[in-house]
Write an enzyme that holds these catalytic residues in place. Structure first.
Site, PDB file in Angstrom:
ATOM      1  N   GLY A  14       0.913  -1.275   0.002  1.00 28.25           N
ATOM      2  CA  GLY A  14       0.102   0.129   0.223  1.00 28.25           C
ATOM      3  C   GLY A  14       0.848   1.305   0.117  1.00 28.25           C
ATOM      4  O   GLY A  14       0.478   2.218   0.606  1.00 28.25           O
ATOM      5  N   THR A  15       2.307   0.949  -0.535  1.00 27.73           N
ATOM      6  CA  THR A  15       3.204   2.575  -0.789  1.00 27.73           C
ATOM      7  C   THR A  15       2.249   3.561  -1.610  1.00 27.73           C
ATOM      8  O   THR A  15       1.962   4.767  -1.029  1.00 27.73           O
ATOM      9  CB  THR A  15       4.255   2.542  -1.162  1.00 27.73           C
ATOM     10  OG1 THR A  15       4.107   2.056  -2.556  1.00 27.73           O
ATOM     11  CG2 THR A  15       5.142   1.557  -0.626  1.00 27.73           C
ATOM     12  N   ASN A  16       1.378   3.761  -2.692  1.00 27.49           N
ATOM     13  CA  ASN A  16       0.739   3.639  -3.449  1.00 27.49           C
ATOM     14  C   ASN A  16      -0.709   4.914  -3.004  1.00 27.49           C
ATOM     15  O   ASN A  16      -1.104   6.163  -3.205  1.00 27.49           O
ATOM     16  CB  ASN A  16       0.194   3.552  -4.701  1.00 27.49           C
ATOM     17  CG  ASN A  16       1.466   3.578  -6.083  1.00 27.49           C
ATOM     18  OD1 ASN A  16       1.665   3.930  -5.980  1.00 27.49           O
ATOM     19  ND2 ASN A  16       1.675   2.053  -5.729  1.00 27.49           N
ATOM     20  N   ILE A  85      -9.325 -10.442  -9.312  1.00 27.55           N
ATOM     21  CA  ILE A  85      -9.850 -10.347 -10.683  1.00 27.55           C
ATOM     22  C   ILE A  85     -12.080  -9.998 -10.773  1.00 27.55           C
ATOM     23  O   ILE A  85     -12.250 -10.185  -8.938  1.00 27.55           O
ATOM     24  CB  ILE A  85      -9.999 -11.438 -11.532  1.00 27.55           C
ATOM     25  CG1 ILE A  85      -9.288 -11.573 -11.709  1.00 27.55           C
ATOM     26  CG2 ILE A  85     -10.741 -11.041 -12.514  1.00 27.55           C
ATOM     27  CD1 ILE A  85      -8.058 -13.150 -13.220  1.00 27.55           C
ATOM     28  N   ASN A 100      -6.717   1.838 -12.264  1.00 26.58           N
ATOM     29  CA  ASN A 100      -6.081   0.903 -12.300  1.00 26.58           C
ATOM     30  C   ASN A 100      -4.501   1.381 -12.653  1.00 26.58           C
ATOM     31  O   ASN A 100      -4.276   2.658 -13.730  1.00 26.58           O
ATOM     32  CB  ASN A 100      -6.313  -0.145 -12.378  1.00 26.58           C
ATOM     33  CG  ASN A 100      -5.045  -1.242 -12.288  1.00 26.58           C
ATOM     34  OD1 ASN A 100      -4.957  -1.712 -10.496  1.00 26.58           O
ATOM     35  ND2 ASN A 100      -3.911  -2.711 -13.241  1.00 26.58           N
ATOM     36  N   HIS A 102      -0.671   0.387 -13.643  1.00 32.70           N
ATOM     37  CA  HIS A 102      -0.313  -1.250 -14.265  1.00 32.70           C
ATOM     38  C   HIS A 102       1.573  -1.069 -13.490  1.00 32.70           C
ATOM     39  O   HIS A 102       2.353   0.398 -14.437  1.00 32.70           O
ATOM     40  CB  HIS A 102      -0.820  -1.964 -15.311  1.00 32.70           C
ATOM     41  CG  HIS A 102       0.679  -2.765 -15.167  1.00 32.70           C
ATOM     42  ND1 HIS A 102      -0.246  -4.577 -14.021  1.00 32.70           N
ATOM     43  CD2 HIS A 102       1.287  -3.941 -15.882  1.00 32.70           C
ATOM     44  CE1 HIS A 102      -0.318  -4.898 -15.016  1.00 32.70           C
ATOM     45  NE2 HIS A 102       1.152  -4.588 -15.858  1.00 32.70           N
TER      46      HIS A 102
HETATM   47  C1  GRF Z   1       1.887  -1.350  -8.164  1.00 35.38           C
HETATM   48  O1  GRF Z   1       3.823  -1.381  -8.419  1.00 35.38           O
HETATM   49  C2  GRF Z   1       0.744  -1.411  -8.623  1.00 35.38           C
HETATM   50  O2  GRF Z   1       1.669  -1.520 -10.166  1.00 35.38           O
HETATM   51  C3  GRF Z   1       0.706  -2.979  -8.907  1.00 35.38           C
HETATM   52  O3  GRF Z   1       1.122  -2.750  -7.170  1.00 35.38           O
HETATM   53  C4  GRF Z   1       2.195  -2.360  -6.926  1.00 35.38           C
HETATM   54  C5  GRF Z   1       1.661  -1.948  -5.923  1.00 35.38           C
HETATM   55  O4  GRF Z   1       2.047  -1.431  -4.901  1.00 35.38           O
HETATM   56  N1  GRF Z   1      -0.312  -2.919  -9.421  1.00 35.38           N
HETATM   57  P1  GRF Z   1       2.186  -0.590  -3.344  1.00 35.38           P
HETATM   58  O5  GRF Z   1       1.539  -1.731  -2.653  1.00 35.38           O
HETATM   59  O6  GRF Z   1       1.723   0.526  -3.458  1.00 35.38           O
HETATM   60  O7  GRF Z   1       3.575  -0.495  -3.274  1.00 35.38           O
END
Ligand code: GRF
Length: 191
Positions: A14-16, A85, A100, A102
């Site tokens: 969950g860094t994003n 999914i 999303n 990717h």
């Molecule tokens: C990211 O690389 C994103 O592109 C992919 O999953 C990863 C999630 O990373 N869909 P984080 O959990 O947000 O660190």
């Protein structure tokens, strides 16, 4: 500008998610994160949500999830490392309102089984000079909906897996909030 309601779906670290939390708290994003959804009750991202006092939901049944989202009047669903999914019915209910990210340049290195380190391992194995990040709307095929943005990331001969992974993550943390901001300022939906 009206504050929009977000739900963020995660399966892992969950860094994003953390970037989006931080940027909604500091006012960069005019967003209220109403719910963090996970298919994995051990996801570290759930701790991040709890620390930020955001409601969490472990998805087992997508009908129940829909009602949780309806209750919170969610405007936009952000998938951020969500590995399940998502059923077609669910996508249809939110069509044009699911994003999303990717970690490759779609259509390269995407599709079934192509996630996380696997993507970067193959990029290195194939000696690609360039990789990147793609943000897209979600449709009922994996990593397939309309592309909103791509950002390119160099790959160096000396790169180890963790070097490339770090560089990609850094780019994701920059691009995802920026795209979300743009969509929130417009009318979000895919036409
Ligand atoms: C990211 O690389 C994103 O592109 C992919 O999953 C990863 C999630 O990373 N869909 P984080 O959990 O947000 O660190």
């Amino acid at each position: 500008m009206e504050i929009k309601n977000l739900a963020i779906f995660i399966s892992g670290s969950g860094t994003n998610l953390q970037e989006i939390i931080d940027k909604s708290r500091n006012g960069y994003l005019k967003a209220n994160i109403k719910l963090v959804v996970s298919d994995n009750e051990n996801a570290y991202g759930l701790k991040r949500a709890k620390n930020a006092k955001i409601d969490t939901f472990i998805v087992k049944n997508y009908k129940e999830l829909l009602s949780e989202l309806d209750k919170r009047e969610i405007d936009l669903i952000v998938l951020a490392g969500f590995l399940s999914i998502v059923p077609k019915d669910f996508i249809d209910s939110f069509k044009g309102h699911i994003l999303n990210i990717h970690p490759s340049l779609i259509p390269k290195y995407c599709g079934k089984g192509m996630y996380g380190s696997k993507v970067h391992e193959l990029v290195l194995e194939n000696k690609e000079g360039i990789s990147g990040v793609t943000v897209h709307f979600v449709d009922d095929k994996i990593d397939h909906g309309t592309i909103i943005a791509r950002d390119f990331v160099p790959v160096y001969n000396s790169d180890k897996l963790e070097d490339l992974e770090r560089r990609i993550h850094k780019t994701e943390h920059r691009i995802y909030p920026r795209i979300i901001k743009t969509l929130l300022e417009g009318d979000i939906i895919e036409k």
